[in-house]
Design an enzyme around this catalytic site. Structure first.
Site, PDB file in Angstrom:
ATOM      1  N   GLY A 189       0.564  -1.114   0.057  1.00 54.93           N
ATOM      2  CA  GLY A 189      -0.010  -0.061  -0.071  1.00 54.93           C
ATOM      3  C   GLY A 189       0.702   1.359   0.051  1.00 54.93           C
ATOM      4  N   LYS A 231      -1.734   4.378   6.485  1.00 54.26           N
ATOM      5  CA  LYS A 231      -1.474   3.309   5.478  1.00 54.26           C
ATOM      6  C   LYS A 231      -2.809   2.707   4.951  1.00 54.26           C
ATOM      7  CE  LYS A 231       1.308  -0.648   4.758  1.00 54.26           C
ATOM      8  NZ  LYS A 231       2.358  -1.811   5.556  1.00 54.26           N
ATOM      9  N   ASP A 248       9.622  -9.729   8.825  1.00 53.77           N
ATOM     10  CA  ASP A 248      10.188  -8.783   7.685  1.00 53.77           C
ATOM     11  C   ASP A 248      11.323  -8.036   8.439  1.00 53.77           C
ATOM     12  OD1 ASP A 248      10.852  -8.108   5.376  1.00 53.77           O
ATOM     13  OD2 ASP A 248       9.295  -6.429   5.339  1.00 53.77           O
TER      14      ASP A 248
END
Length: 201
Positions: A29, A48, A141
């Site tokens: 996004g 976001k 991540d």
């Protein structure tokens, strides 16, 4: 570099937040700088939302998961969730505290920090990750750009877009949408089910 995608949203209002600028783009996004406009108090933050042209059922699920994960976490070194909702087109959005920070590796190198101070920052980052792990949340991540250091020297963990709840989930994981080259654990690249060792790696 920020691509021009998303500028058409500047000036739009989502809930009590008005979009004033594009901060960045990602695979999931766009992140915008927003200001609160409901006269309750003055505040800027980061919003976001899923890019409409990139929206897929898997992406929407991952985005919803990220918002739910952030709502369940309360730690001084994890960027907090402030608000969330759905826009007129049915796209999910959420608002986080905007962090004025620099990637942990660039911060350390720019200041030529000695090893002891680098390790201190690393331990602070580990504390935030352990906190998430204790709640069954795997970030998936961990990389320098997702570990920012603020001007006062505090680490901030962000971007739970690839996270998964590995405790209490029916199969213990979700399908992985992406990998970060150079930071993804070997077992993930082999297609094995993820565990906490993915973040440790």
């Amino acid at each position: 570099d920020v691509r021009p995608d998303g500028v058409e949203r500047i000036g739009q209002q989502l809930g009590p937040w008005r979009i004033i600028a594009v901060i960045g783009q990602g695979g999931m996004g766009t992140v915008y700088r927003v200001e609160r406009v409901d006269a309750q108090y003055r505040q800027t933050a980061a919003l976001k939302c899923v890019r409409a042209e990139a929206s897929t059922p898997a992406l929407v699920e991952a985005f919803h998961n990220e918002r739910s994960v952030l709502a369940s976490l309360s730690h001084p070194d994890i960027v907090p969730l402030l608000d969330g909702g759905v826009d007129a087109e049915g796209q999910l959005w959420f608002v986080m505290q905007e962090i004025d920070g620099e990637a942990i590796d660039r911060w350390c190198d720019r200041l030529s920090l000695p090893t002891r101070e680098r390790v201190t920052l690393f331990v602070r980052a580990c504390d935030a990750i352990i906190y998430a792990h204790q709640r069954g949340i795997l970030h998936q991540d961990i990389k320098p750009s997702n570990l920012l250091v603020t001007p006062d020297g505090r680490t901030q963990l962000l971007d739970f877009g690839l996270s998964t709840q590995i405790l209490g989930a029916p199969d213990g994981r979700r399908a992985r949408l992406a990998i970060s080259s150079g930071y993804t654990a070997p077992e993930v690249l082999r297609g094995e089910p993820p565990g906490f060792g993915v973040d440790v790696y």
